[in-house]
Enzyme design. Structure first.
Site, PDB file in Angstrom:
ATOM      1  N   THR A  34      -5.787   2.825  -7.003  1.00 29.57           N
ATOM      2  CA  THR A  34      -7.085   2.708  -6.329  1.00 29.57           C
ATOM      3  C   THR A  34      -7.927   3.929  -6.670  1.00 29.57           C
ATOM      4  O   THR A  34      -7.494   5.063  -6.464  1.00 29.57           O
ATOM      5  CB  THR A  34      -6.885   2.602  -4.809  1.00 29.57           C
ATOM      6  OG1 THR A  34      -6.114   1.422  -4.555  1.00 29.57           O
ATOM      7  CG2 THR A  34      -8.206   2.484  -4.078  1.00 29.57           C
ATOM      8  N   HIS A  69     -13.675  -1.682  -1.868  1.00 33.69           N
ATOM      9  CA  HIS A  69     -12.711  -1.414  -0.799  1.00 33.69           C
ATOM     10  C   HIS A  69     -13.116  -2.134   0.492  1.00 33.69           C
ATOM     11  O   HIS A  69     -12.986  -1.613   1.600  1.00 33.69           O
ATOM     12  CB  HIS A  69     -12.630   0.103  -0.555  1.00 33.69           C
ATOM     13  CG  HIS A  69     -11.270   0.613  -0.195  1.00 33.69           C
ATOM     14  ND1 HIS A  69     -10.456   1.272  -1.075  1.00 33.69           N
ATOM     15  CD2 HIS A  69     -10.572   0.589   0.971  1.00 33.69           C
ATOM     16  CE1 HIS A  69      -9.330   1.626  -0.473  1.00 33.69           C
ATOM     17  NE2 HIS A  69      -9.371   1.208   0.769  1.00 33.69           N
ATOM     18  N   LYS A 107      -8.195  -0.317  -9.397  1.00 35.81           N
ATOM     19  CA  LYS A 107      -8.889  -1.030  -8.320  1.00 35.81           C
ATOM     20  C   LYS A 107     -10.063  -0.187  -7.853  1.00 35.81           C
ATOM     21  O   LYS A 107      -9.862   0.946  -7.385  1.00 35.81           O
ATOM     22  CB  LYS A 107      -7.914  -1.265  -7.166  1.00 35.81           C
ATOM     23  CG  LYS A 107      -8.528  -1.890  -5.922  1.00 35.81           C
ATOM     24  CD  LYS A 107      -7.416  -2.313  -4.978  1.00 35.81           C
ATOM     25  CE  LYS A 107      -7.920  -2.902  -3.690  1.00 35.81           C
ATOM     26  NZ  LYS A 107      -8.378  -1.906  -2.732  1.00 35.81           N
ATOM     27  N   TYR A 122      -2.084   5.660  -4.399  1.00 35.73           N
ATOM     28  CA  TYR A 122      -3.129   6.661  -4.163  1.00 35.73           C
ATOM     29  C   TYR A 122      -2.680   7.931  -4.865  1.00 35.73           C
ATOM     30  O   TYR A 122      -1.507   8.315  -4.769  1.00 35.73           O
ATOM     31  CB  TYR A 122      -3.303   6.947  -2.669  1.00 35.73           C
ATOM     32  CG  TYR A 122      -4.162   5.933  -1.938  1.00 35.73           C
ATOM     33  CD1 TYR A 122      -5.410   5.560  -2.428  1.00 35.73           C
ATOM     34  CD2 TYR A 122      -3.743   5.382  -0.729  1.00 35.73           C
ATOM     35  CE1 TYR A 122      -6.197   4.649  -1.740  1.00 35.73           C
ATOM     36  CE2 TYR A 122      -4.530   4.467  -0.044  1.00 35.73           C
ATOM     37  CZ  TYR A 122      -5.757   4.108  -0.554  1.00 35.73           C
ATOM     38  OH  TYR A 122      -6.533   3.216   0.118  1.00 35.73           O
ATOM     39  N   SER A 128       0.825  -1.210   0.000  1.00 34.88           N
ATOM     40  CA  SER A 128       0.000   0.000   0.000  1.00 34.88           C
ATOM     41  C   SER A 128       0.860   1.261   0.000  1.00 34.88           C
ATOM     42  O   SER A 128       1.970   1.269   0.531  1.00 34.88           O
ATOM     43  CB  SER A 128      -0.888  -0.023   1.241  1.00 34.88           C
ATOM     44  OG  SER A 128      -1.527   1.213   1.432  1.00 34.88           O
TER      45      SER A 128
HETATM   46  C1  FMN Z   1      -7.550  -2.706   7.212  1.00 36.84           C
HETATM   47  C2  FMN Z   1      -7.663  -2.502   5.739  1.00 36.84           C
HETATM   48  C3  FMN Z   1      -6.818  -1.612   5.102  1.00 36.84           C
HETATM   49  C4  FMN Z   1      -6.900  -1.414   3.725  1.00 36.84           C
HETATM   50  N1  FMN Z   1      -6.007  -0.571   3.112  1.00 36.84           N
HETATM   51  C5  FMN Z   1      -6.075  -0.403   1.755  1.00 36.84           C
HETATM   52  C6  FMN Z   1      -5.139   0.439   1.090  1.00 36.84           C
HETATM   53  O1  FMN Z   1      -4.256   1.025   1.700  1.00 36.84           O
HETATM   54  N2  FMN Z   1      -5.273   0.572  -0.257  1.00 36.84           N
HETATM   55  C7  FMN Z   1      -6.249  -0.072  -0.977  1.00 36.84           C
HETATM   56  O2  FMN Z   1      -6.334   0.096  -2.193  1.00 36.84           O
HETATM   57  N3  FMN Z   1      -7.126  -0.895  -0.362  1.00 36.84           N
HETATM   58  C8  FMN Z   1      -7.059  -1.076   0.969  1.00 36.84           C
HETATM   59  N4  FMN Z   1      -7.954  -1.914   1.588  1.00 36.84           N
HETATM   60  C9  FMN Z   1      -8.932  -2.681   0.756  1.00 36.84           C
HETATM   61  C10 FMN Z   1      -8.358  -4.041   0.349  1.00 36.84           C
HETATM   62  O3  FMN Z   1      -7.302  -3.916  -0.565  1.00 36.84           O
HETATM   63  C11 FMN Z   1      -9.444  -4.910  -0.309  1.00 36.84           C
HETATM   64  O4  FMN Z   1     -10.042  -4.197  -1.366  1.00 36.84           O
HETATM   65  C12 FMN Z   1     -10.527  -5.346   0.685  1.00 36.84           C
HETATM   66  O5  FMN Z   1      -9.985  -5.610   1.950  1.00 36.84           O
HETATM   67  C13 FMN Z   1     -11.227  -6.594   0.176  1.00 36.84           C
HETATM   68  O6  FMN Z   1     -12.255  -6.960   1.037  1.00 36.84           O
HETATM   69  P1  FMN Z   1     -12.125  -8.092   2.168  1.00 36.84           P
HETATM   70  O7  FMN Z   1     -11.379  -7.472   3.300  1.00 36.84           O
HETATM   71  O8  FMN Z   1     -13.550  -8.389   2.497  1.00 36.84           O
HETATM   72  O9  FMN Z   1     -11.393  -9.264   1.557  1.00 36.84           O
HETATM   73  C14 FMN Z   1      -7.880  -2.117   2.971  1.00 36.84           C
HETATM   74  C15 FMN Z   1      -8.742  -3.017   3.619  1.00 36.84           C
HETATM   75  C16 FMN Z   1      -8.644  -3.219   4.983  1.00 36.84           C
HETATM   76  C17 FMN Z   1      -9.551  -4.216   5.652  1.00 36.84           C
END
Ligand code: FMN
Length: 385
Positions: free
Chosen positions: A162, A282, A258, A136, A113
């Site tokens: 994203t 997300h 994404k 980002y 990330s």
């Molecule tokens: C704690 C947490 C932090 C996340 N941080 C980012 C991030 O920094 N960048 C991003 O594109 N998606 C981020 N996401 C989204 C994940 O990449 C992903 O799309 C999502 O967790 C998928 O759903 P799931 O947790 O139900 O598998 C984050 C998700 C969580 C749970």
């Protein structure tokens, strides 16, 4: 629920979630677990998989199953990858290193990330498995340009922009707990330290918390910053298709978006030269009330599946969820909380166990489906109720 729970007692997503809940401070657990507003989309993400059923074929000779896929030019031993997530050092002191090491062990891809706590360069050097950099788009164009160059120089395999987070989602759990980065030493924070002493000890005795993707550009060292403020103050809501087309040209390699959810946007991604899209909301953390990626998958695959690699993430907890998404035409799927709860529960050993259980479920379910390769999974294997 068992009084004492250890890693060896964890057999599924819910077990890892429970162990994480017991081991990390409440605000951190809730940051991982939570979604936006009423968490309707968060719940739907998993529930969507229950709207349809797998229809197995029998007597197909499935002694050997091959779970490998090729997506965005990367060969993965398994059809799922670790989606990029922020702040992993907070969840467990091994942070991104644990996730990268586990992904490498299982031959799959992992994402780093923009808000990662280990540098993309270190991870690229240490772990030999495909690496995504999650971008980002910041208001500071100099920062954007420098990041692209850094990732290119480091040898990152896939750029992932994203597009669903141009402003922060309304995560009320975080507002209530006052979750911030670095983890804030309020009275409540100290109480959490006191009741989760192992986590606290590891937090203070290991490397200092930092954000090496950003720290040359942003001064977050002295001050605390809420995640909501980061999104709202630093990311650029004026980002448009022309900006992204320019990024795609500059990157000149595997580039995916994404957070694409509509057919029109999927077509636009093809037009500007993206090589992949990830249907995603997300993890239900941004626009609550938005559709789940699984619900939206078939129509997007129909529209652009022959011209771009379509992936999805959100709500995946089981091997059967992965098989359902692949049956509808996803080339691979991303998981988030599945490995994050395991990381929070037990570091690298936890992530390895979570990925290993998922791998075993996929292999077992493919045999039970009568499918020897991922290509054998098609929409004829699936019926909606
Ligand atoms: C704690 C947490 C932090 C996340 N941080 C980012 C991030 O920094 N960048 C991003 O594109 N998606 C981020 N996401 C989204 C994940 O990449 C992903 O799309 C999502 O967790 C998928 O759903 P799931 O947790 O139900 O598998 C984050 C998700 C969580 C749970």
């Amino acid at each position: 629920m068992k009084k004492y729970l250890r890693l060896n007692d964890c057999f599924n997503f819910h077990d890892f979630q429970e162990l994480a809940r017991r081991r990390v401070p409440g605000p951190i657990f809730n940051y991982i677990a939570g979604g936006a507003d009423d968490e309707v989309t968060l719940r739907r993400n998993t529930a969507a998989f229950e709207q349809c059923d797998l229809v197995p074929s029998v007597l197909r000779g499935v002694a050997n199953v091959d779970t490998s896929v090729t997506v965005m030019g990367q060969r993965l031993a398994m059809p799922f990858y670790c989606s990029p997530t922020a702040l992993q050092r907070l969840f467990h002191h091994q942070g991104e290193r644990a996730v990268a090491a586990a992904a490498a062990k299982f031959g799959t891809m992992f994402g780093v990330s923009s808000l990662g706590t280990v540098s993309l360069e270190e991870l690229r050097k240490k772990y030999e498995t495909p690496q995504v950099y999650q971008f980002y788009f910041h208001k500071d164009r100099g920062l954007n340009h420098a990041m692209l160059q850094r990732a290119k120089q480091a040898g990152v395999d896939v750029m992932m922009l994203t597009v669903d987070s141009i402003t922060g989602g309304n995560r009320e759990r975080d507002l209530r707990t006052g979750f911030s980065i670095p983890f804030r030493m309020t009275l409540g924070g100290m109480l959490q330290f006191a009741i989760k002493p192992m986590w606290a000890l590891n937090y203070v005795t290991h490397e200092r918390f930092k954000l090496p993707q950003l720290d040359q550009h942003v001064d977050m060292g002295g001050d605390v910053m809420s995640i909501g403020r980061y999104f709202t103050e630093m990311l650029d809501p004026s980002m448009n298709w022309d900006d992204v087309a320019e990024m795609v040209r500059t990157w000149n390699g595997q580039f995916c978006l994404k957070g694409v959810m509509s057919v029109a946007d999927a077509k636009r991604a093809v037009e500007i030269g993206c090589t992949g899209i990830i249907l995603s909301n997300h993890g239900g953390r941004q626009l609550d009330g938005s559709r789940s990626a699984f619900d939206q998958l078939a129509e997007i695959v129909d529209a652009v599946g022959d011209r771009i690699d379509v992936m999805m993430d959100g709500g995946i907890q089981r091997g059967s969820h992965v098989l359902k998404a692949l049956s509808l035409g996803a080339k691979a799927v991303g998981v988030g909380r599945l490995y994050l709860f395991a990381l929070a529960a037990a570091g690298q050993a936890g992530v390895e166990r979570a990925l290993g259980l998922m791998k075993a479920e996929i292999e077992r379910d493919m045999r039970l489906m009568g499918c020897a390769t991922i290509k054998d999974l098609t929409s004829s294997n699936l019926r909606f109720r």
